[in-house]
Enzyme design. Structure first.
Site, mmCIF file in Angstrom:
data_model
loop_
_atom_site.group_PDB
_atom_site.id
_atom_site.type_symbol
_atom_site.label_atom_id
_atom_site.label_comp_id
_atom_site.label_asym_id
_atom_site.label_seq_id
_atom_site.Cartn_x
_atom_site.Cartn_y
_atom_site.Cartn_z
ATOM 1 N N GLY A 283 -10.283 -9.908 3.529
ATOM 2 C CA GLY A 283 -11.641 -9.216 3.402
ATOM 3 C C GLY A 283 -11.840 -8.252 4.430
ATOM 4 C CD GLU B 238 -11.368 -4.541 3.470
ATOM 5 O OE1 GLU B 238 -10.162 -4.934 4.088
ATOM 6 O OE2 GLU B 238 -11.900 -3.667 4.246
ATOM 7 C CD GLU C 274 -7.532 -8.148 4.938
ATOM 8 O OE1 GLU C 274 -7.603 -9.215 4.421
ATOM 9 O OE2 GLU C 274 -8.164 -7.846 5.988
ATOM 10 N N PRO D 65 -25.520 -16.026 11.946
ATOM 11 C CG PRO D 65 -27.518 -15.666 12.772
ATOM 12 C CD PRO D 65 -26.907 -16.649 11.940
ATOM 13 C CD GLU E 9 3.320 -15.031 9.060
ATOM 14 O OE1 GLU E 9 3.454 -16.037 8.389
ATOM 15 O OE2 GLU E 9 3.684 -15.118 10.591
#
Length: 152
Positions: A57, A73, A77, A94, A123
């Site tokens: 992400g 994303e 990735e 938060p 990885e």
């Protein structure tokens, strides 16, 4: 300076609420791999702090939808072209990311090829659900995966 301190300073300086800092929007993807039957989910081993295992992400760029960011994303990735199935939920504690306050849209997706590491993934691995490394997950990905398994 932390997001909370920035907000406190903004109040002291009487900066209007509508221009005070807000959480950064991020996306995470639970990628289910079908090759041809269900083989597991994709996790990455992070090469940047915080170190550990995570869902793929990242941050939503200005002018980009959450869905567009997710597709980008996941490709960056994991080198996977994904199909979004549904939104699992929005995670906005938060303290979920030690770097900055984020609100993450977490999507369940699927793909049919094997992942390859890219971008900030040291990885990338295909993990069977019974082999999830629960104690090595970063951010709030343990909670996210627990919620996913309840809905699976």
């Amino acid at each position: 300076m932390s997001q909370l301190k920035i907000c406190e300073e903004a109040k002291k300086l009487k900066i209007p609420e509508w221009i005070r800092p807000t959480p950064f929007l991020t996306v995470d993807g639970i990628i289910k791999i079908f090759n041809p039957t269900f083989s597991g989910i994709v996790l990455i081993k992070r090469k940047n702090p915080p170190f550990g295992y995570a869902l793929p992400g990242g941050f939503v760029d200005y002018g980009e939808s959450a869905e567009e960011a997710l597709i980008r994303e996941m490709k960056e990735e994991t080198n996977l072209d994904i199909k979004i199935e549904k939104l699992l939920g929005v995670y906005s504690n938060p303290n979920r990311d030690p770097r900055v306050h984020t609100a993450s849209c977490v999507f369940i997706c699927k793909a049919s090829k094997l992942p390859r590491a890219g971008d900030d993934a040291k990885e990338v691995m295909l993990i069977k659900l019974e082999d999830i490394p629960w104690n090595k997950l970063v951010f709030d990905h343990r909670k996210i995966l627990e919620d996913f398994l309840k809905s699976f």
